[in-house]
Design a protein around this motif. Structure first.
Motif, PDB file in Angstrom:
ATOM      1  N   LEU A   1     -13.669   2.340   8.517  1.00  0.00           N
ATOM      2  CA  LEU A   1     -13.102   1.088   9.031  1.00  0.00           C
ATOM      3  C   LEU A   1     -14.211   0.242   9.647  1.00  0.00           C
ATOM      4  O   LEU A   1     -14.910   0.692  10.557  1.00  0.00           O
ATOM      5  CB  LEU A   1     -12.044   1.442  10.101  1.00  0.00           C
ATOM      6  N   LEU A   2     -14.365  -0.958   9.129  1.00  0.00           N
ATOM      7  CA  LEU A   2     -15.314  -1.892   9.744  1.00  0.00           C
ATOM      8  C   LEU A   2     -14.844  -2.257  11.154  1.00  0.00           C
ATOM      9  O   LEU A   2     -13.626  -2.386  11.347  1.00  0.00           O
ATOM     10  CB  LEU A   2     -15.394  -3.189   8.917  1.00  0.00           C
TER      11      LEU A   2
ATOM     12  N   PHE B   1      -5.450 -10.738  -7.420  1.00  0.00           N
ATOM     13  CA  PHE B   1      -6.907 -10.522  -7.414  1.00  0.00           C
ATOM     14  C   PHE B   1      -7.314  -9.329  -8.285  1.00  0.00           C
ATOM     15  O   PHE B   1      -8.473  -9.224  -8.689  1.00  0.00           O
ATOM     16  CB  PHE B   1      -7.438 -10.357  -5.976  1.00  0.00           C
TER      17      PHE B   1
ATOM     18  N   GLY C   1     -14.357  -6.824  -1.130  1.00  0.00           N
ATOM     19  CA  GLY C   1     -13.524  -7.954  -1.557  1.00  0.00           C
ATOM     20  C   GLY C   1     -12.298  -8.012  -0.664  1.00  0.00           C
ATOM     21  O   GLY C   1     -11.595  -7.010  -0.514  1.00  0.00           O
TER      22      GLY C   1
ATOM     23  N   VAL D   1     -12.123  -8.138   2.589  1.00  0.00           N
ATOM     24  CA  VAL D   1     -12.214  -7.205   3.716  1.00  0.00           C
ATOM     25  C   VAL D   1     -12.846  -7.877   4.928  1.00  0.00           C
ATOM     26  O   VAL D   1     -12.312  -7.826   6.028  1.00  0.00           O
ATOM     27  CB  VAL D   1     -13.026  -5.947   3.320  1.00  0.00           C
TER      28      VAL D   1
ATOM     29  N   GLY E   1     -13.653  -0.952   2.130  1.00  0.00           N
ATOM     30  CA  GLY E   1     -12.259  -1.399   1.999  1.00  0.00           C
ATOM     31  C   GLY E   1     -11.884  -1.434   0.534  1.00  0.00           C
ATOM     32  O   GLY E   1     -11.398  -2.424  -0.004  1.00  0.00           O
TER      33      GLY E   1
ATOM     34  N   GLU F   1     -12.326   3.609   2.526  1.00  0.00           N
ATOM     35  CA  GLU F   1     -11.015   2.948   2.608  1.00  0.00           C
ATOM     36  C   GLU F   1     -10.228   3.544   3.782  1.00  0.00           C
ATOM     37  O   GLU F   1     -10.021   4.761   3.830  1.00  0.00           O
ATOM     38  CB  GLU F   1     -10.267   3.161   1.275  1.00  0.00           C
ATOM     39  N   PRO F   2      -9.785   2.669   4.713  1.00  0.00           N
ATOM     40  CA  PRO F   2      -9.109   3.188   5.913  1.00  0.00           C
ATOM     41  C   PRO F   2      -7.629   3.542   5.726  1.00  0.00           C
ATOM     42  O   PRO F   2      -7.028   4.104   6.633  1.00  0.00           O
ATOM     43  CB  PRO F   2      -9.245   2.032   6.915  1.00  0.00           C
ATOM     44  N   VAL F   3      -7.047   3.232   4.574  1.00  0.00           N
ATOM     45  CA  VAL F   3      -5.616   3.516   4.370  1.00  0.00           C
ATOM     46  C   VAL F   3      -5.460   4.768   3.490  1.00  0.00           C
ATOM     47  O   VAL F   3      -5.949   4.815   2.354  1.00  0.00           O
ATOM     48  CB  VAL F   3      -4.905   2.298   3.727  1.00  0.00           C
TER      49      VAL F   3
ATOM     50  N   GLY G   1      -9.586  -0.292  -1.343  1.00  0.00           N
ATOM     51  CA  GLY G   1      -8.220  -0.530  -1.819  1.00  0.00           C
ATOM     52  C   GLY G   1      -7.830   0.457  -2.897  1.00  0.00           C
ATOM     53  O   GLY G   1      -7.988   1.674  -2.764  1.00  0.00           O
TER      54      GLY G   1
ATOM     55  N   ARG H   1     -10.465  -1.469  -7.430  1.00  0.00           N
ATOM     56  CA  ARG H   1     -10.861  -2.498  -8.413  1.00  0.00           C
ATOM     57  C   ARG H   1     -12.377  -2.538  -8.598  1.00  0.00           C
ATOM     58  O   ARG H   1     -12.893  -2.386  -9.722  1.00  0.00           O
ATOM     59  CB  ARG H   1     -10.348  -3.871  -7.953  1.00  0.00           C
TER      60      ARG H   1
ATOM     61  N   TYR I   1       0.825  -1.211   0.000  1.00  0.00           N
ATOM     62  CA  TYR I   1       0.000   0.000   0.000  1.00  0.00           C
ATOM     63  C   TYR I   1       0.865   1.269   0.000  1.00  0.00           C
ATOM     64  O   TYR I   1       0.337   2.370  -0.192  1.00  0.00           O
ATOM     65  CB  TYR I   1      -0.967   0.036   1.186  1.00  0.00           C
TER      66      TYR I   1
ATOM     67  N   LEU J   1      -4.100   4.724  -0.148  1.00  0.00           N
ATOM     68  CA  LEU J   1      -5.034   4.159  -1.136  1.00  0.00           C
ATOM     69  C   LEU J   1      -6.139   5.156  -1.462  1.00  0.00           C
ATOM     70  O   LEU J   1      -6.575   5.266  -2.614  1.00  0.00           O
ATOM     71  CB  LEU J   1      -5.608   2.836  -0.616  1.00  0.00           C
TER      72      LEU J   1
HETATM   73  C1  LIG Z   1      -6.521  -6.891  -0.160  1.00  0.00           C
HETATM   74  S1  LIG Z   1      -7.193  -5.279  -0.165  1.00  0.00           S
HETATM   75  C2  LIG Z   1      -8.576  -5.419  -1.238  1.00  0.00           C
HETATM   76  C3  LIG Z   1      -8.966  -4.106  -1.860  1.00  0.00           C
HETATM   77  C4  LIG Z   1     -10.268  -4.133  -2.660  1.00  0.00           C
HETATM   78  N1  LIG Z   1     -11.404  -4.449  -1.814  1.00  0.00           N
HETATM   79  C5  LIG Z   1     -10.193  -5.120  -3.782  1.00  0.00           C
HETATM   80  O1  LIG Z   1     -10.688  -6.231  -3.612  1.00  0.00           O
HETATM   81  O2  LIG Z   1      -9.640  -4.790  -4.815  1.00  0.00           O
HETATM   82  C6  LIG Z   1      -7.989  -5.193   1.422  1.00  0.00           C
HETATM   83  C7  LIG Z   1      -8.508  -3.803   1.726  1.00  0.00           C
HETATM   84  O3  LIG Z   1      -9.306  -3.820   2.900  1.00  0.00           O
HETATM   85  C8  LIG Z   1      -8.988  -2.698   3.683  1.00  0.00           C
HETATM   86  N2  LIG Z   1      -9.330  -3.050   5.068  1.00  0.00           N
HETATM   87  C9  LIG Z   1      -8.654  -3.844   5.913  1.00  0.00           C
HETATM   88  N3  LIG Z   1      -9.302  -3.959   7.081  1.00  0.00           N
HETATM   89  C10 LIG Z   1     -10.431  -3.225   6.967  1.00  0.00           C
HETATM   90  C11 LIG Z   1     -11.534  -2.946   7.831  1.00  0.00           C
HETATM   91  N4  LIG Z   1     -11.599  -3.440   9.071  1.00  0.00           N
HETATM   92  N5  LIG Z   1     -12.526  -2.145   7.376  1.00  0.00           N
HETATM   93  C12 LIG Z   1     -12.492  -1.634   6.123  1.00  0.00           C
HETATM   94  N6  LIG Z   1     -11.479  -1.876   5.256  1.00  0.00           N
HETATM   95  C13 LIG Z   1     -10.460  -2.659   5.675  1.00  0.00           C
HETATM   96  C14 LIG Z   1      -7.520  -2.476   3.445  1.00  0.00           C
HETATM   97  O4  LIG Z   1      -7.122  -1.165   3.779  1.00  0.00           O
HETATM   98  C15 LIG Z   1      -7.417  -2.786   1.961  1.00  0.00           C
HETATM   99  O5  LIG Z   1      -7.650  -1.678   1.167  1.00  0.00           O
END
Ligand SMILES: C[S@@+](CC[C@H](N)C(=O)[O-])C[C@H]1O[C@@H](n2cnc3c(N)ncnc32)[C@H](O)[C@@H]1O
Length: 275
Positions: A187-188, A115, A204, A206, A139, A160-162, A141, A144, A103, A165
């Motif tokens: 953030l969930l 993915f 996806g 998440v 989430g 998105e919590p980051v 990311g 996508r 990230y 991104l």
């Molecule tokens: C592997 S990436 C997938 C990104 C996107 N959903 C995709 O499928 O292309 C996982 C994402 O989930 C986010 N994430 C992780 N924990 C989370 C939470 N508790 N709540 C919301 N988003 C979260 C991360 O910051 C990251 O962007």
């Protein structure tokens, strides 16, 4: 080769950890990433943090709940000034949390992450009719699902919590002149949206750390008559079915992905009408 093969660790500075969010630092310090060998993780992180005091300072200030773990790691690390040993320790830690490390470079995700690289957006379009809908991507990311949905939906909210991104998606929106996507923090299991806001709530990779509160939160923000979608994209490994979802009334949709491996999408129709 790393576990997910998402990064080439040598391309990353240990300073990449200066971009971590608080929830990531807490998770990383608790779990040590995907490796089973926690002893080596602790040793490497201790060596790397002792050699990088600015990174240690940032992690402690940003995530006070990790201070005692960090102190323990540094205090127990074997003292070294050997630059080769320090770099080896840095690489080990960067690779251990490669999903966080990448990230730091969202622009590389499309090529590196299976993915995203292997996914065909028609698998999202087959899950629900997005036309004219108000959609939430939880989430999101690097976007996508968000940018695919935006081709059909009225509005897509990418939560998105980051920070890196979020900025990546905002830059793309600007560069591509996209008019129907908004990017927000979130953030969930505590999303910043009122009850019953969205026609479609999708995600996806998440949900799954804490099924019950996470799924309850997705349901809360979804309108009655709407859909929850889980669409992880294609993987270089076989995915497993998800009894955690099917046991809670989600439909499971199987396909063979572009890498020839099993992929499972899920969806659930939400009805909040009380009888
Ligand atoms: C592997 S990436 C997938 C990104 C996107 N959903 C995709 O499928 O292309 C996982 C994402 O989930 C986010 N994430 C992780 N924990 C989370 C939470 N508790 N709540 C919301 N988003 C979260 C991360 O910051 C990251 O962007």
């Amino acid at each position: 080769m790393s576990f997910l093969n998402w990064i080439i660790p040598e391309n990353y500075s240990f300073n990449s950890f200066l971009l971590l969010e608080r929830f990531q630092i807490a998770l990383m310090m608790k779990s040590g990433g995907w490796r089973n060998d926690n002893t080596e993780w602790k040793r490497s992180m201790g060596i790397a943090l002792a050699a990088n005091p600015a990174v240690r300072w940032y992690l402690e200030k940003r995530c006070p709940e990790a201070v005692s773990i960090i102190s323990e790691l540094v205090n127990n690390a074997p003292p070294t000034t050997d630059t080769g040993q320090v770099r080896a320790a840095e690489l080990y830690t960067l690779e251990s949390v490669e999903d966080f490390t990448i990230y730091a470079t969202p622009e590389r995700m499309g090529d590196r992450c299976d993915f995203i690289r292997g996914w065909d957006k028609r698998h999202l379009f087959e899950l629900a009719d997005l036309r004219g809908k108000i959609v939430l991507d939880v989430g999101a990311g690097s976007g996508r699902l968000t940018f695919a949905a935006a081709e059909k939906a009225a509005w897509v909210y990418a939560s998105e919590p980051v920070g890196t991104l979020r900025e990546y998606m905002r830059d793309k929106i600007k560069a591509d002149g996209i008019k129907n996507v908004r990017v927000l923090d979130g953030l969930l299991p505590d999303l910043p949206f009122p009850d019953n806001t969205f026609d479609i709530v999708m995600s996806g990779h998440v949900v799954g750390d804490n099924w019950e509160p996470e799924l309850a939160e997705l349901t809360r923000v979804c309108k009655s008559g709407g859909w929850l979608l889980d669409c992880p994209g294609d993987s270089e490994r076989n995915m497993k079915p998800s009894p955690e979802l099917t046991n809670r009334g989600w439909e499971e949709i199987y396909y063979v992905g572009s890498f020839g491996k099993d992929v499972y999408n899920h969806r659930k129709h939400i009805s909040k009408v009380s009888m």
